[in-house]
Design a protein around this motif. Structure first.
Motif, PDB file in Angstrom:
ATOM      1  N   PRO A  16       0.835  -1.208   0.000  1.00  0.00           N
ATOM      2  CA  PRO A  16       0.000   0.000   0.000  1.00  0.00           C
ATOM      3  C   PRO A  16       0.868   1.254   0.000  1.00  0.00           C
ATOM      4  CG  PRO A  16      -0.717  -1.558   1.683  1.00  0.00           C
ATOM      5  CD  PRO A  16       0.622  -2.027   1.194  1.00  0.00           C
ATOM      6  N   TRP A  17       0.310   2.347  -0.474  1.00  0.00           N
ATOM      7  CA  TRP A  17       0.997   3.639  -0.492  1.00  0.00           C
ATOM      8  C   TRP A  17       0.572   4.446   0.723  1.00  0.00           C
ATOM      9  CZ3 TRP A  17       2.434   6.344  -5.610  1.00  0.00           C
ATOM     10  CH2 TRP A  17       2.915   5.400  -6.530  1.00  0.00           C
ATOM     11  N   PRO A  22      -2.712   4.259   4.770  1.00  0.00           N
ATOM     12  CA  PRO A  22      -2.333   3.413   3.632  1.00  0.00           C
ATOM     13  C   PRO A  22      -3.490   3.275   2.642  1.00  0.00           C
ATOM     14  CG  PRO A  22      -1.742   2.377   5.717  1.00  0.00           C
ATOM     15  CD  PRO A  22      -2.618   3.545   6.050  1.00  0.00           C
ATOM     16  N   ARG A  23      -3.154   3.289   1.363  1.00  0.00           N
ATOM     17  CA  ARG A  23      -4.193   3.162   0.352  1.00  0.00           C
ATOM     18  C   ARG A  23      -3.667   2.375  -0.843  1.00  0.00           C
ATOM     19  NH1 ARG A  23      -3.786   7.504  -3.574  1.00  0.00           N
ATOM     20  NH2 ARG A  23      -1.944   8.785  -3.146  1.00  0.00           N
ATOM     21  N   LEU A  24      -4.591   1.849  -1.600  1.00  0.00           N
ATOM     22  CA  LEU A  24      -4.274   1.139  -2.832  1.00  0.00           C
ATOM     23  C   LEU A  24      -5.010   1.802  -3.986  1.00  0.00           C
ATOM     24  CD1 LEU A  24      -4.393  -2.641  -1.794  1.00  0.00           C
ATOM     25  CD2 LEU A  24      -2.395  -1.383  -2.615  1.00  0.00           C
ATOM     26  N   LEU A  29      -1.417  -1.157  -7.727  1.00  0.00           N
ATOM     27  CA  LEU A  29      -1.785  -2.569  -7.839  1.00  0.00           C
ATOM     28  C   LEU A  29      -1.074  -3.276  -8.984  1.00  0.00           C
ATOM     29  CD1 LEU A  29      -5.601  -2.238  -7.119  1.00  0.00           C
ATOM     30  CD2 LEU A  29      -3.981  -3.597  -5.768  1.00  0.00           C
ATOM     31  N   THR A  30      -0.315  -2.527  -9.795  1.00  0.00           N
ATOM     32  CA  THR A  30       0.425  -3.147 -10.903  1.00  0.00           C
ATOM     33  C   THR A  30       1.862  -3.481 -10.510  1.00  0.00           C
ATOM     34  OG1 THR A  30       1.224  -1.054 -11.869  1.00  0.00           O
ATOM     35  CG2 THR A  30      -0.960  -1.843 -12.569  1.00  0.00           C
ATOM     36  N   LEU A 220      -9.396   1.958   0.057  1.00  0.00           N
ATOM     37  CA  LEU A 220      -9.557   1.465  -1.310  1.00  0.00           C
ATOM     38  C   LEU A 220     -10.894   1.939  -1.860  1.00  0.00           C
ATOM     39  CD1 LEU A 220      -8.474  -0.339  -3.614  1.00  0.00           C
ATOM     40  CD2 LEU A 220      -9.630  -2.273  -2.526  1.00  0.00           C
ATOM     41  N   ASP A 221     -10.843   2.775  -2.879  1.00  0.00           N
ATOM     42  CA  ASP A 221     -12.044   3.301  -3.529  1.00  0.00           C
ATOM     43  C   ASP A 221     -12.410   2.357  -4.672  1.00  0.00           C
ATOM     44  OD1 ASP A 221     -14.024   4.679  -4.819  1.00  0.00           O
ATOM     45  OD2 ASP A 221     -12.784   6.402  -5.380  1.00  0.00           O
ATOM     46  N   LEU A 222     -13.269   1.389  -4.398  1.00  0.00           N
ATOM     47  CA  LEU A 222     -13.586   0.376  -5.405  1.00  0.00           C
ATOM     48  C   LEU A 222     -14.305   0.946  -6.624  1.00  0.00           C
ATOM     49  CD1 LEU A 222     -14.525  -2.639  -3.109  1.00  0.00           C
ATOM     50  CD2 LEU A 222     -12.576  -2.471  -4.669  1.00  0.00           C
TER      51      LEU A 222
END
Length: 272
Positions: A16-17, A22-24, A29-30, A220-222
């Protein structure tokens, strides 16, 4: 044969960043490994790296973005009279293109520079030469990798030009200099394959996250992730419709100036 190869990190190993929150996101994700197989070589294969994937370890999104942005410039055929220039090493040029950039002098006054004035032909030629580099500026001791197209006499080929100087810490199996040609159709297929394979892998990754959610404590903003994926899936088609609009007269004039006395010895390392 030419192919951009990659393998993504397992989803539970993606970093995660951010520290406080922390977020993705799609780019993060790559995370994975990538390399280029062509001409009997594995470009971007590292030496002195004891790992089951001895390749560049970075975000596939960056390679993918740079490859598709570069594509219109790579596909634009280089005229025969400019072949010596596109194949030249900037270290051998007769002058420094930066000397022709307005306002480059430390004593220049900001108001003296006209932002709408056309570039000097030397700058135009140097920029055109540099637009054939695949950007690896995010790597330490990065290699230089260029592509350009030659059409004529029943030939339609992309030249692949690799340069790298081993600094004793970071080296690549391809060595200091490799140059070979592949069919243009094969290069274009390789770009389409990279795009298709990455979009497929990322669609599956997005769907997995939509089903199970993200890691605990990670933002995580899906819906946003899905929108970004759909947007990126259209990028290649948009770039294929872009034209470089090269000013060939200016490039030729600048190239003549840059090659007018290209007699300086070339060091082992070259760059844009």
């Amino acid at each position: 044969m030419i192919r951009f190869r990659f393998e993504l990190y397992p989803l539970d190993e993606v970093s995660p960043w951010g520290r406080d929150q922390p977020r993705l996101h799609w780019f993060g994700l790559t995370e994975g490994w990538f390399w280029l197989e062509a001409g009997g070589h594995q470009l971007l294969r590292r030496t002195r790296l004891d790992h089951r994937h001895p390749y560049v370890d970075y975000y596939l999104a960056r390679l993918w973005e740079d490859v598709i942005v570069l594509l219109p410039d790579v596909l634009e055929p280089v005229p025969p009279d400019l072949q010596p220039f596109i194949a030249s090493d900037p270290a051998t040029w007769a002058c420094d293109p930066l000397a022709f950039v307005p306002g480059g002098d430390e004593d220049a006054i900001e108001g003296d520079v006209d932002p709408d004035a056309p570039d000097h032909p030397v700058v135009t030629a140097a920029n055109w030469h540099g637009e054939h580099y695949l950007d690896f500026g995010y790597l330490r001791n990065a290699p230089y990798l260029r592509f350009w197209r030659t059409v004529g006499d029943d030939r339609d080929e992309i030249t692949v030009d690799w340069r790298h100087e081993d600094d004793g810490e970071i080296g690549f199996a391809a060595g200091p200099a490799v140059r070979f040609r592949v069919q243009t159709a094969a290069y274009l297929k390789a770009v389409h394959t990279l795009d298709r394979d990455l979009m497929t892998a990322m669609r599956q990754r997005v769907e997995e996250l939509e089903r199970g959610g993200g890691p605990p404590g990670v933002d995580l903003d899906l819906p946003g992730l899905r929108r970004e994926h759909e947007d990126r899936a259209r990028r290649l088609a948009l770039n294929l419709n872009r034209s470089p609009n090269t000013n060939w007269d200016a490039v030729r004039q600048g190239a003549r100036r840059l090659l007018s006395d290209a007699r300086r010895p070339s060091p082992n390392r070259s760059g844009p």
